[in-house]
Motif scaffolding. Sequence first.
Motif, PDB file in Angstrom:
ATOM      1  N   ALA A   1      22.601  50.052  50.880  1.00  0.00           N
ATOM      2  CA  ALA A   1      23.572  49.561  49.895  1.00  0.00           C
ATOM      3  C   ALA A   1      24.291  48.319  50.423  1.00  0.00           C
ATOM      4  N   PHE A   2      24.534  48.263  51.736  1.00  0.00           N
ATOM      5  CA  PHE A   2      25.190  47.104  52.336  1.00  0.00           C
ATOM      6  C   PHE A   2      24.343  45.845  52.146  1.00  0.00           C
ATOM      7  N   PHE A   3      23.074  45.913  52.508  1.00  0.00           N
ATOM      8  CA  PHE A   3      22.216  44.734  52.356  1.00  0.00           C
ATOM      9  C   PHE A   3      22.042  44.347  50.895  1.00  0.00           C
ATOM     10  N   GLN A   4      21.869  45.338  50.043  1.00  0.00           N
ATOM     11  CA  GLN A   4      21.660  45.020  48.635  1.00  0.00           C
ATOM     12  C   GLN A   4      22.928  44.455  47.983  1.00  0.00           C
ATOM     13  N   SER A   5      24.085  44.740  48.562  1.00  0.00           N
ATOM     14  CA  SER A   5      25.315  44.191  47.986  1.00  0.00           C
ATOM     15  C   SER A   5      25.404  42.681  48.167  1.00  0.00           C
ATOM     16  N   PHE A   6      24.576  42.115  49.060  1.00  0.00           N
ATOM     17  CA  PHE A   6      24.565  40.662  49.216  1.00  0.00           C
ATOM     18  C   PHE A   6      24.172  39.991  47.901  1.00  0.00           C
ATOM     19  N   ARG A   7      23.274  40.624  47.165  1.00  0.00           N
ATOM     20  CA  ARG A   7      22.874  40.074  45.864  1.00  0.00           C
ATOM     21  C   ARG A   7      24.071  40.034  44.922  1.00  0.00           C
ATOM     22  N   ALA A   8      24.845  41.126  44.914  1.00  0.00           N
ATOM     23  CA  ALA A   8      26.007  41.186  44.029  1.00  0.00           C
ATOM     24  C   ALA A   8      27.043  40.150  44.434  1.00  0.00           C
ATOM     25  N   MET A   9      27.199  39.904  45.735  1.00  0.00           N
ATOM     26  CA  MET A   9      28.117  38.869  46.206  1.00  0.00           C
ATOM     27  C   MET A   9      27.723  37.515  45.608  1.00  0.00           C
ATOM     28  N   ARG A  10      26.467  37.170  45.733  1.00  0.00           N
ATOM     29  CA  ARG A  10      25.997  35.874  45.228  1.00  0.00           C
ATOM     30  C   ARG A  10      26.182  35.796  43.718  1.00  0.00           C
ATOM     31  N   ARG A  11      25.842  36.863  43.046  1.00  0.00           N
ATOM     32  CA  ARG A  11      25.970  36.876  41.587  1.00  0.00           C
ATOM     33  C   ARG A  11      27.440  36.819  41.171  1.00  0.00           C
ATOM     34  N   GLY A  12      28.304  37.544  41.892  1.00  0.00           N
ATOM     35  CA  GLY A  12      29.718  37.551  41.563  1.00  0.00           C
ATOM     36  C   GLY A  12      30.364  36.191  41.722  1.00  0.00           C
ATOM     37  N   TYR A  13      30.026  35.488  42.799  1.00  0.00           N
ATOM     38  CA  TYR A  13      30.544  34.133  42.966  1.00  0.00           C
ATOM     39  C   TYR A  13      30.041  33.215  41.853  1.00  0.00           C
ATOM     40  N   ALA A  14      28.760  33.349  41.519  1.00  0.00           N
ATOM     41  CA  ALA A  14      28.179  32.490  40.476  1.00  0.00           C
ATOM     42  C   ALA A  14      28.821  32.754  39.115  1.00  0.00           C
ATOM     43  N   ASN A  15      29.140  34.020  38.846  1.00  0.00           N
ATOM     44  CA  ASN A  15      29.714  34.400  37.544  1.00  0.00           C
ATOM     45  C   ASN A  15      31.227  34.226  37.478  1.00  0.00           C
ATOM     46  N   GLY A  16      31.861  34.066  38.634  1.00  0.00           N
ATOM     47  CA  GLY A  16      33.313  33.949  38.665  1.00  0.00           C
ATOM     48  C   GLY A  16      34.037  35.282  38.674  1.00  0.00           C
ATOM     49  N   SER A  17      33.307  36.387  38.738  1.00  0.00           N
ATOM     50  CA  SER A  17      33.945  37.705  38.770  1.00  0.00           C
ATOM     51  C   SER A  17      34.460  38.056  40.156  1.00  0.00           C
ATOM     52  N   PHE A  18      33.875  37.449  41.180  1.00  0.00           N
ATOM     53  CA  PHE A  18      34.240  37.693  42.571  1.00  0.00           C
ATOM     54  C   PHE A  18      34.885  36.421  43.110  1.00  0.00           C
ATOM     55  N   ARG A  19      36.044  36.554  43.757  1.00  0.00           N
ATOM     56  CA  ARG A  19      36.818  35.386  44.156  1.00  0.00           C
ATOM     57  C   ARG A  19      37.186  35.452  45.635  1.00  0.00           C
ATOM     58  N   TYR A  20      37.573  34.309  46.174  1.00  0.00           N
ATOM     59  CA  TYR A  20      38.018  34.228  47.574  1.00  0.00           C
ATOM     60  C   TYR A  20      39.233  33.316  47.619  1.00  0.00           C
ATOM     61  N   ALA A  21      40.239  33.719  48.383  1.00  0.00           N
ATOM     62  CA  ALA A  21      41.462  32.911  48.461  1.00  0.00           C
ATOM     63  C   ALA A  21      42.132  33.059  49.811  1.00  0.00           C
ATOM     64  N   VAL A  22      42.924  32.056  50.169  1.00  0.00           N
ATOM     65  CA  VAL A  22      43.803  32.114  51.332  1.00  0.00           C
ATOM     66  C   VAL A  22      45.235  32.015  50.820  1.00  0.00           C
ATOM     67  N   MET A  23      46.161  32.662  51.527  1.00  0.00           N
ATOM     68  CA  MET A  23      47.575  32.661  51.124  1.00  0.00           C
ATOM     69  C   MET A  23      48.433  32.919  52.347  1.00  0.00           C
ATOM     70  N   VAL A  24      49.678  32.452  52.312  1.00  0.00           N
ATOM     71  CA  VAL A  24      50.591  32.601  53.444  1.00  0.00           C
ATOM     72  C   VAL A  24      51.944  33.087  52.943  1.00  0.00           C
ATOM     73  N   PHE A  25      52.478  34.097  53.625  1.00  0.00           N
ATOM     74  CA  PHE A  25      53.791  34.648  53.289  1.00  0.00           C
ATOM     75  C   PHE A  25      54.700  34.514  54.508  1.00  0.00           C
ATOM     76  N   GLN A  26      56.001  34.523  54.251  1.00  0.00           N
ATOM     77  CA  GLN A  26      56.968  34.376  55.342  1.00  0.00           C
ATOM     78  C   GLN A  26      58.098  35.371  55.189  1.00  0.00           C
ATOM     79  N   MET A  27      58.570  35.894  56.323  1.00  0.00           N
ATOM     80  CA  MET A  27      59.731  36.792  56.325  1.00  0.00           C
ATOM     81  C   MET A  27      61.027  35.982  56.260  1.00  0.00           C
TER      82      MET A  27
END
Length: 322
Positions: free
Chosen positions: A296-322
């Motif tokens: 399932a781990f290896f096959q999820s690579f396909r879903a990663m690629r498809r998710g990025y292509a479809n916009g359903s899967f996202r990646y972001a960076v963010m910073v918070f401060q105390m």
Amino acid sequence: MSTSKTSEGASAPQDIEKYGIPEPEPFVSFQALKDRIRHHYEVASDYYYSLWGEHIHHGYWITPNDTKEKAQVQLIELLLQRSEFKAGSKVLDVGCGIGGTSRFLAKNYGCAVTGVTISGRQVELAKKLTLEASKEEQAPANGIMKLGDGSVQFIELDAEKMGEYFIAGEKAEKFDCVWISEAMSHFPNKPLFFENAAKLLKPGGKLMVADWFKNAGLSEVEFKADISPIEDGMLLPPLCTQSDYVEMAEKSGFKIFAEPLDISKEVAKTWDLSWKLIQSPALWAFAVSQGRDGLAFFQSFRAMRRGYANGSFRYAVMVFQM
């Protein structure tokens, strides 16, 4: 060996194509999920290193000609820039993997870094690679290894227990920065992580986050097609949206220092390369030997690629401060 085309257009050995995508398997409990995560990294970390190098995280491609190694460092540098990171900081690297980021911060920025991971094998690899980089024969008795003008140490620790570990008794200490890259998505209790991070930071300290997310407002069909296989194969509790992280951070007393920056387009190439890197029958044989989770781990690579292509899967960076 003859090859065939996958649905995503990449060529793959025919014996790989016979392995279907397993139906998602719900986890029995959060503890059972953590046990599966620990086991995954115990058996797979050496493969990660051999395929992907010391930085086991996404790359950030600024130009198409960037190598994966350059792209991985550029992701670190992006988060450093957005956080206005100061050299010489005391850093807690949560989910440090085999220590790539910890070593980078110690060597290049003179930081005192403590890396924590749930995997004992990752601690072993992190120490070995650090000793090689420092050209020392063995780690000091206190486990703190000098690297450049900085230092690193690695601890096997469930991140959900980091609050009590670093706050209680003789180990009490606080940090200038808490760094977490692509690890929080594994945590069943994310609000607890934000609460612990808040306790462990000095006044004005920063929480620096890079992670993957589901897009907001997905339909049931989109979720089942793209996100469900990722959660299953990557051993993730339900994925959050970017705004979920902001809400949890603010509830724990954090203020936004740098708004979430969505870099999905710039990191998506990571999974094109990853899919090519695993086109080895030997690796798929290893996946099968690990049972359903490995496949399932290896096959999820396909879903990663498809998710990025479809916009359903996202990646972001963010910073918070105390």
